[in-house]
Write a protein that holds these residues in place. Structure first.
Motif, mmCIF file in Angstrom:
data_model
loop_
_atom_site.group_PDB
_atom_site.id
_atom_site.type_symbol
_atom_site.label_atom_id
_atom_site.label_comp_id
_atom_site.label_asym_id
_atom_site.label_seq_id
_atom_site.Cartn_x
_atom_site.Cartn_y
_atom_site.Cartn_z
ATOM 1 N N ARG A 93 -20.991 19.249 14.881
ATOM 2 C CA ARG A 93 -22.049 18.732 15.741
ATOM 3 C C ARG A 93 -22.823 19.881 16.381
ATOM 4 O O ARG A 93 -23.892 19.684 16.932
ATOM 5 N N GLY A 94 -22.266 21.064 16.294
ATOM 6 C CA GLY A 94 -22.946 22.263 16.760
ATOM 7 C C GLY A 94 -23.509 23.031 15.580
ATOM 8 O O GLY A 94 -24.341 22.518 14.832
ATOM 9 N N THR A 95 -23.022 24.255 15.364
ATOM 10 C CA THR A 95 -23.532 25.115 14.297
ATOM 11 C C THR A 95 -22.383 25.734 13.520
ATOM 12 O O THR A 95 -21.460 26.301 14.102
ATOM 13 N N PHE A 126 -21.714 17.411 8.487
ATOM 14 C CA PHE A 126 -22.707 17.781 9.497
ATOM 15 C C PHE A 126 -23.260 16.507 10.127
ATOM 16 O O PHE A 126 -23.843 15.663 9.442
ATOM 17 N N ASP A 127 -23.081 16.363 11.424
ATOM 18 C CA ASP A 127 -23.558 15.184 12.155
ATOM 19 C C ASP A 127 -24.441 15.651 13.311
ATOM 20 O O ASP A 127 -23.953 16.101 14.330
ATOM 21 N N ASP A 150 -28.408 13.132 9.681
ATOM 22 C CA ASP A 150 -29.432 13.620 10.608
ATOM 23 C C ASP A 150 -29.270 15.127 10.831
ATOM 24 O O ASP A 150 -29.318 15.613 11.949
ATOM 25 N N SER A 151 -29.058 15.853 9.741
ATOM 26 C CA SER A 151 -28.820 17.297 9.801
ATOM 27 C C SER A 151 -29.554 17.969 8.652
ATOM 28 O O SER A 151 -29.702 17.385 7.576
ATOM 29 N N SER A 152 -29.961 19.210 8.860
ATOM 30 C CA SER A 152 -30.764 19.912 7.859
ATOM 31 C C SER A 152 -30.289 21.346 7.673
ATOM 32 O O SER A 152 -31.019 22.305 7.922
ATOM 33 N N SER A 173 -32.020 13.302 7.051
ATOM 34 C CA SER A 173 -31.654 14.706 6.845
ATOM 35 C C SER A 173 -32.668 15.392 5.938
ATOM 36 O O SER A 173 -33.193 14.784 5.006
ATOM 37 N N SER A 174 -32.923 16.666 6.226
ATOM 38 C CA SER A 174 -33.874 17.446 5.415
ATOM 39 C C SER A 174 -33.305 18.833 5.096
ATOM 40 O O SER A 174 -33.910 19.857 5.424
#
Length: 264
Positions: A93-95, A126-127, A150-152, A173-174
């Protein structure tokens, strides 16, 4: 002289056998990684992912070149207070910054493969993650090698093999996905629910079902991908994507146009 030469030959042969012998992993002797990451951390060497790991919002985990992460399979792991899978997972949820190199990749592999299942752990999830990078990673035998919600993240020059699903993107997501090999799983790459990935120069091969699936709601950028030797190369609603994706060859069915409701 003959005795000395014979002794030297014996030593050389012993060294060759010793180097060729398989290395035994002792999990309890290695650093353990699990739970909630409470501060930024950089890891290297050999690590055991002993149970679920949550990288919460605002925290950064950096994995240096040459790191091997041995995943301990389990069906009962739970990140307190929440989790996405009963299998061992890395929930971001972070990096997360996986900084492998071509000669020193970062490897994720199970300590043991379950005899009664095709996969051994959940994968990297990845959230709503931000600024994440997966570069020169090797991911084996996961439920989903990389899941983007919802992560790119940037996913580059990595291998995802023998996983149920290689890459899955959903909920807007992109990610930028380039120069990867996704092979020998149940399915390769799935694009769902308003996602807009960039897929460039990837090879998707040897999957038992779809190599690449694109939902009607997705708007991917496709360039010079090679999709080969899957059951279905490309499954999509828009027939124009067939000409844009790159090379489709050697699949049992190179292109399947989807209809409303997901029919054939």
């Amino acid at each position: 002289m003959k005795v000395r030469c014979g002794l030297m030959l014996f030593v050389v042969l012993w060294l060759l056998v010793a180097c060729a012998a398989p290395r035994t992993i002792t999990p309890d002797a290695l650093p353990q990684l699990s739970g909630v990451l409470h501060q930024n951390q950089t890891i290297s060497g050999e690590i055991v992912l002993a149970a679920d790991l949550l990288i919460p919002e605002g925290r950064i985990l950096t994995i240096l070149p040459g790191t091997t992460i041995y995943v301990k399979p389990t069906l009962s792991t739970k990140i307190d207070p929440e989790w996405l899978s009963a299998e061992t997972e890395m929930l971001v949820r972070g990096t997360l910054r996986i900084e492998g190199t071509s000669d020193k990749p970062v490897s994720f592999q199970p300590l043991e493969k379950k005899a009664d299942q095709d996969v051994s752990w959940a994968g990297i999830l990845f959230d709503r993650s931000v600024d994440s990078v997966v570069r020169h990673a090797q991911i084996f035998q996961a439920e989903t090698g990389v899941l983007c919600i919802d992560s790119s993240p940037l996913i580059q020059e990595s291998l995802i093999a023998e996983s149920r699903y290689g890459l899955v993107m959903q909920n807007g997501s992109s990610p930028s996905i380039s120069d990867n090999l996704i092979r020998d799983g149940e399915a390769g790459v799935f694009c769902w629910t308003n996602s807009s990935p960039e897929l460039r120069r990837n090879q998707i091969a040897g999957n038992k079902e779809e190599g690449l699936f694109i939902d009607r709601s997705c708007n991917p950028l496709l360039d010079d991908n090679r999709i080969l030797k899957n059951d279905i190369g490309l499954a999509a609603y828009d027939p124009e994507l067939r000409a844009l994706v790159g090379s489709l060859s050697g699949n049992r069915e190179d292109f399947r146009q989807l209809r409303e409701g997901g029919g054939k």
